[in-house]
Design an enzyme around this catalytic site. Structure first.
Site, PDB file in Angstrom:
ATOM      1  N   LYS A 113     -98.842  82.297   5.083  1.00 54.22           N
ATOM      2  CA  LYS A 113     -99.649  80.942   5.953  1.00 54.22           C
ATOM      3  C   LYS A 113    -100.138  79.913   5.216  1.00 54.22           C
ATOM      4  O   LYS A 113    -100.303  78.963   5.391  1.00 54.22           O
ATOM      5  CB  LYS A 113    -100.156  81.960   7.233  1.00 54.22           C
ATOM      6  CG  LYS A 113     -98.674  82.651   8.054  1.00 54.22           C
ATOM      7  CD  LYS A 113     -99.956  82.023   9.288  1.00 54.22           C
ATOM      8  CE  LYS A 113     -98.927  83.190  10.194  1.00 54.22           C
ATOM      9  NZ  LYS A 113     -99.085  83.365  12.143  1.00 54.22           N
ATOM     10  N   LYS A 199     -87.171  85.298   8.239  1.00 52.84           N
ATOM     11  CA  LYS A 199     -87.148  85.849   9.419  1.00 52.84           C
ATOM     12  C   LYS A 199     -87.387  84.662  11.055  1.00 52.84           C
ATOM     13  O   LYS A 199     -87.204  84.213  10.615  1.00 52.84           O
ATOM     14  CB  LYS A 199     -88.504  87.181   9.979  1.00 52.84           C
ATOM     15  CG  LYS A 199     -89.530  86.276   9.773  1.00 52.84           C
ATOM     16  CD  LYS A 199     -91.025  87.301  10.314  1.00 52.84           C
ATOM     17  CE  LYS A 199     -92.444  86.557  10.619  1.00 52.84           C
ATOM     18  NZ  LYS A 199     -93.323  87.035  12.175  1.00 52.84           N
ATOM     19  N   LYS A 202     -91.431  81.761  15.280  1.00 52.65           N
ATOM     20  CA  LYS A 202     -92.048  80.112  16.493  1.00 52.65           C
ATOM     21  C   LYS A 202     -92.520  79.075  15.188  1.00 52.65           C
ATOM     22  O   LYS A 202     -92.497  78.444  15.326  1.00 52.65           O
ATOM     23  CB  LYS A 202     -93.306  80.717  17.028  1.00 52.65           C
ATOM     24  CG  LYS A 202     -93.610  81.640  17.626  1.00 52.65           C
ATOM     25  CD  LYS A 202     -94.859  81.906  18.350  1.00 52.65           C
ATOM     26  CE  LYS A 202     -94.832  83.674  19.198  1.00 52.65           C
ATOM     27  NZ  LYS A 202     -96.179  83.671  19.142  1.00 52.65           N
TER      28      LYS A 202
END
Ligand code: ATP
Ligand code: LTN
Length: 336
Positions: A113, A199, A202
């Site tokens: 992230k 993966k 969102k």
């Protein structure tokens, strides 16, 4: 015999997708009768990346309604919002002070992230697993049902338990309980529809990469029609050269309720043109009752408010007790 405790949560960021459902929430629902469950909407985690203050509260309620729509049963489970219980932030602070910085710097999710955020990485993003540890430990959770990507955070939580118990507890009277991850093999890592090696997430900028739980049927059919495949006829599981094929068959297996052997037999000679409508139909059929229930719940705001109020009251009892236990062990005075 007392039931084992389960705790889990999802962040109210973006739309809930099939990965969240199949990797996490569906597993909560399936085992909830065996355990005493606490499920929270982790809205404090939602601000570890830039967020929209205008939608945070609505997104939080929407997610709580989706938990119920997916089948969380209040006879077995307590449903609450993380930020409504201040003990989460307070225990996170106490844990911060015993967490070595380098444990957090090596977390895979942080590195992934942070690399997407450029210069704008907050201390909160680094600290995210400590807050997650607080969520888990405040309820003496034995089991934490999550997708594969969260395993490392639960290992960190266990390391923190060791540190607290060794430094401040005794062998006979440990302060905190060790949680275990509960990860189901199938669905633990649902992959993106546009790249079978990434993966489903969102935060992927492409809407085409995921199926959201609230997508209407024509949108689901469109996403599946356009999803990435390969030029090979005859479908198969477990071929590392065909990640998209494995992912789509696994989705079909999970959504249709068929066994792996049944799916294998049914699809081994199929082409994509034949398979995609089957997958679309089973996704639409699996999501239809969830969507109907979601709209019912959202039309009665008083009901949802009362569920969350009761949930908070119940969760607060455990959170308060365990926070008190930790503060006492660390040597804090109690207010008179
Ligand atoms: P983000 O992209 O912002 O990281 P996310 O899509 O990974 O979000 P989270 O809120 O981080 O979603 O995860 C909620 C739960 O869903 C966790 O238990 C996580 O392990 C699970 N989960 C998320 N994505 C997947 C996936 N693709 N396959 C299986 N489980 C998943
Ligand atoms: N980090 C988790 C969300 C989360 C969580 C938790 C999961 C926050 N606190 C406690 C299980 C238990 C994620 O799914 N991204």
């Amino acid at each position: 015999m007392t039931k084992k405790r389960v705790l889990s949560g999802v962040q109210p960021t973006g739309n809930l997708h099939l990965g969240n459902y199949l990797g996490a929430i569906r597993n909560w629902v399936e085992v909830q009768q065996e355990y005493e469950n606490y499920f929270c909407v982790v809205d404090l985690h939602a601000i570890t990346v830039p967020h929209n203050p205008k939608t945070l509260a609505d997104d939080t309620y929407t997610l709580a309604a989706l938990y119920l729509a997916c089948g969380i049963d209040l006879n077995y489970s307590t449903l609450f919002i993380q930020s409504h219980i201040s003990a989460h932030s307070e225990l996170a602070w106490l844990l911060n002070c015993i967490t070595p910085l380098n444990w957090l710097e090596r977390m895979i999710q942080f590195k992934e992230k942070a690399s997407k955020q450029g210069e704008n990485v907050s201390v909160g993003l680094l600290d995210y697993p400590v807050l997650m540890a607080a969520d888990i430990l405040l309820y003496d959770a034995d089991l934490v049902p999550v997708g594969e990507d969260q395993k490392q955070h639960i290992e960190l939580t266990r390391d923190l338990v060791t540190r607290i118990n060794d430094q401040y507890g005794t062998k006979k009277e440990p302060i905190l309980k060790y949680p275990e991850p509960l990860i189901r093999k199938e669905g633990a890592r649902v992959m993106s529809l546009t790249d079978g090696t990434k993966k489903m997430s969102k935060s992927d900028p492409s809407e085409m990469s995921r199926i959201n739980l609230l997508d209407p049927p024509d949108e689901i059919a469109k996403k599946i029609k356009r999803c990435k495949t390969d030029p090979i006829k005859g479908l198969e599981f477990d071929n590392p050269d065909r990640p998209e094929c494995h992912n789509l068959l696994t989705l079909y297996l999970l959504l249709s309720g068929k066994t792996k052997a049944e799916v294998q037999q049914e699809t081994c000679e199929m082409g994509w043109g034949q398979f995609k409508p089957l997958l679309a139909d089973s996704a639409i059929a699996a999501l239809e009752p969830i969507q109907a229930k979601y709209h019912d719940i959202m039309s009665d705001r008083d009901y949802l408010d009362s569920v969350l109020r009761e949930g908070r009251e119940k969760a607060e009892v455990s959170a308060h007790e365990i926070l008190g236990r930790v503060k006492k062990a660390l040597g804090y005075s109690t207010p008179l």
